[in-house]
Write an enzyme that holds these catalytic residues in place. Structure first.
Site, PDB file in Angstrom:
ATOM      1  N   PHE A 175       0.844  -1.195   0.000  1.00 54.87           N
ATOM      2  CA  PHE A 175       0.000   0.000   0.000  1.00 54.87           C
ATOM      3  C   PHE A 175       0.878   1.244   0.000  1.00 54.87           C
ATOM      4  O   PHE A 175       2.054   1.216   0.384  1.00 54.87           O
ATOM      5  CB  PHE A 175      -0.942   0.015   1.205  1.00 54.87           C
ATOM      6  CG  PHE A 175      -0.234   0.070   2.533  1.00 54.87           C
ATOM      7  CD1 PHE A 175       0.017   1.283   3.167  1.00 54.87           C
ATOM      8  CD2 PHE A 175       0.181  -1.094   3.169  1.00 54.87           C
ATOM      9  CE1 PHE A 175       0.669   1.328   4.387  1.00 54.87           C
ATOM     10  CE2 PHE A 175       0.827  -1.053   4.395  1.00 54.87           C
ATOM     11  CZ  PHE A 175       1.072   0.162   5.007  1.00 54.87           C
ATOM     12  N   CYS A 176       0.292   2.355  -0.453  1.00 57.95           N
ATOM     13  CA  CYS A 176       0.964   3.650  -0.455  1.00 57.95           C
ATOM     14  C   CYS A 176      -0.110   4.725  -0.351  1.00 57.95           C
ATOM     15  O   CYS A 176      -1.282   4.419  -0.152  1.00 57.95           O
ATOM     16  CB  CYS A 176       1.819   3.825  -1.709  1.00 57.95           C
ATOM     17  SG  CYS A 176       0.898   3.609  -3.246  1.00 57.95           S
ATOM     18  N   THR A 177       0.266   5.976  -0.485  1.00 61.72           N
ATOM     19  CA  THR A 177      -0.667   7.071  -0.215  1.00 61.72           C
ATOM     20  C   THR A 177      -1.889   7.040  -1.120  1.00 61.72           C
ATOM     21  O   THR A 177      -3.027   6.987  -0.657  1.00 61.72           O
ATOM     22  CB  THR A 177       0.045   8.427  -0.348  1.00 61.72           C
ATOM     23  OG1 THR A 177       1.189   8.448   0.507  1.00 61.72           O
ATOM     24  CG2 THR A 177      -0.893   9.561   0.040  1.00 61.72           C
TER      25      THR A 177
END
Length: 304
Positions: A175-177
């Site tokens: 996951f990331c922003t």
């Protein structure tokens, strides 16, 4: 809150990307929309903000173009203008990882909607990886997530190579922003022969928008690259400060550290600053405070 914020990206072949720069800048300026928009041969990426009518007009303009007809965005609100300026930049990549290949236009991992994310990351056979930089991870992440402690995204391939034993034969959830880093990261893992690769569709921002706090496995704040600094559940601005030296977000522990000097340094950058930098940042902070005392906005604050 009077400013609509729209975060967007799309991997799509744009051989004519250079010709889009000036027309898009003109449309953004016309509608009083500011922020940062990146154009590259592989697609578009950016965060834009302005009056609601202006932002929606820009989004409609983009979606009227065949390349961006199915463009998705995440939206939130801010009381203060998140950006002071508009930048429409030409790049060779909309997210840079420093290795050849890893093309999300060719192959990516399996998208997992926020409503199914909790089940995946609570599976004991899942390895959960936060692909963001260390200064982002320190203010918030998902329960049980591995922090690769990468100063830059270009360090991620080396981390994967060093941790193949941890990853092989497992479900890999990343996951990331907003989702864009994971597009490239999952493409890279697929190239490296990993099969069960997943990523959070819409990123942390979509998860915080859709999942109520009582059902959430997220703790802390999510760093955003504008004046709001961070957002929490419901994408409400988090009220964090940033370091005057390195611009990293500051936790309550950072503010209590003897290495924190307002406008100058924090525990993360204290040891790396030269005396010349300390003096320059201290003088800048002095001028900011003098401007505030006069009821004015210092030019440095206006640009942040």
């Amino acid at each position: 809150m009077s400013y609509l914020v729209a975060a967007l990206y799309k991997f799509v072949p744009l051989p004519e990307y250079e010709t889009l720069q000036l027309p898009l800048k003109s449309v953004l300026t016309e509608h009083q929309v500011k922020g940062i928009l990146l154009l590259a041969p592989e697609g578009i990426n950016g965060t834009l903000s302005g009056p609601e009518s202006g932002v929606r007009a820009v989004l409609a303009h983009l979606r009227a173009m065949p390349q961006f007809s199915d463009l998705e965005h995440k939206e939130s609100w801010s009381e203060r203008a998140p950006f002071a300026r508009l930048k429409v930049r030409l790049k060779q990549a909309i997210v840079f990882m420093g290795v050849p290949g890893a093309d999300p236009n060719q192959d990516v991992g399996t998208y997992v909607p926020p409503t199914d994310w909790n089940a995946l990351i609570q599976d004991p056979d899942t390895v959960l990886i936060d692909t963001r930089n260390g200064y982002e991870v320190k203010i918030g992440s998902f329960d049980g997530a591995i922090d690769p402690k990468t100063p830059n995204f270009s360090d991620f391939p080396a981390w994967v190579d060093e941790n193949r034993q941890l990853l092989e034969g497992r479900k890999i959830a990343m996951f990331c922003t907003g989702g864009i880093r994971c597009e490239r990261a999952t493409a890279y893992l697929k190239e490296q022969g990993f099969e069960s690769v997943f990523h959070l569709k819409g990123g942390i921002l979509r998860y915080l928008e859709m999942i109520p706090p009582e059902q959430s496995l997220w703790h802390g704040q999510c760093f955003v690259f504008d004046r709001r600094v961070s957002v929490g559940h419901g994408l409400v601005p988090g009220g964090l400060l940033t370091c005057g030296g390195c611009r990293a977000p500051l936790t309550s522990q950072d503010l209590e550290s003897p290495h924190y000097v307002k406008g100058v340094s924090c525990p993360d950058c204290h040891a790396d600053l030269s005396e010349e930098q300390r003096a320059r940042f201290a003088e800048r902070q002095k001028q900011i405070e003098l401007a505030e005392a006069r009821g004015e906005v210092h030019q440095v604050q206006a640009q942040l």
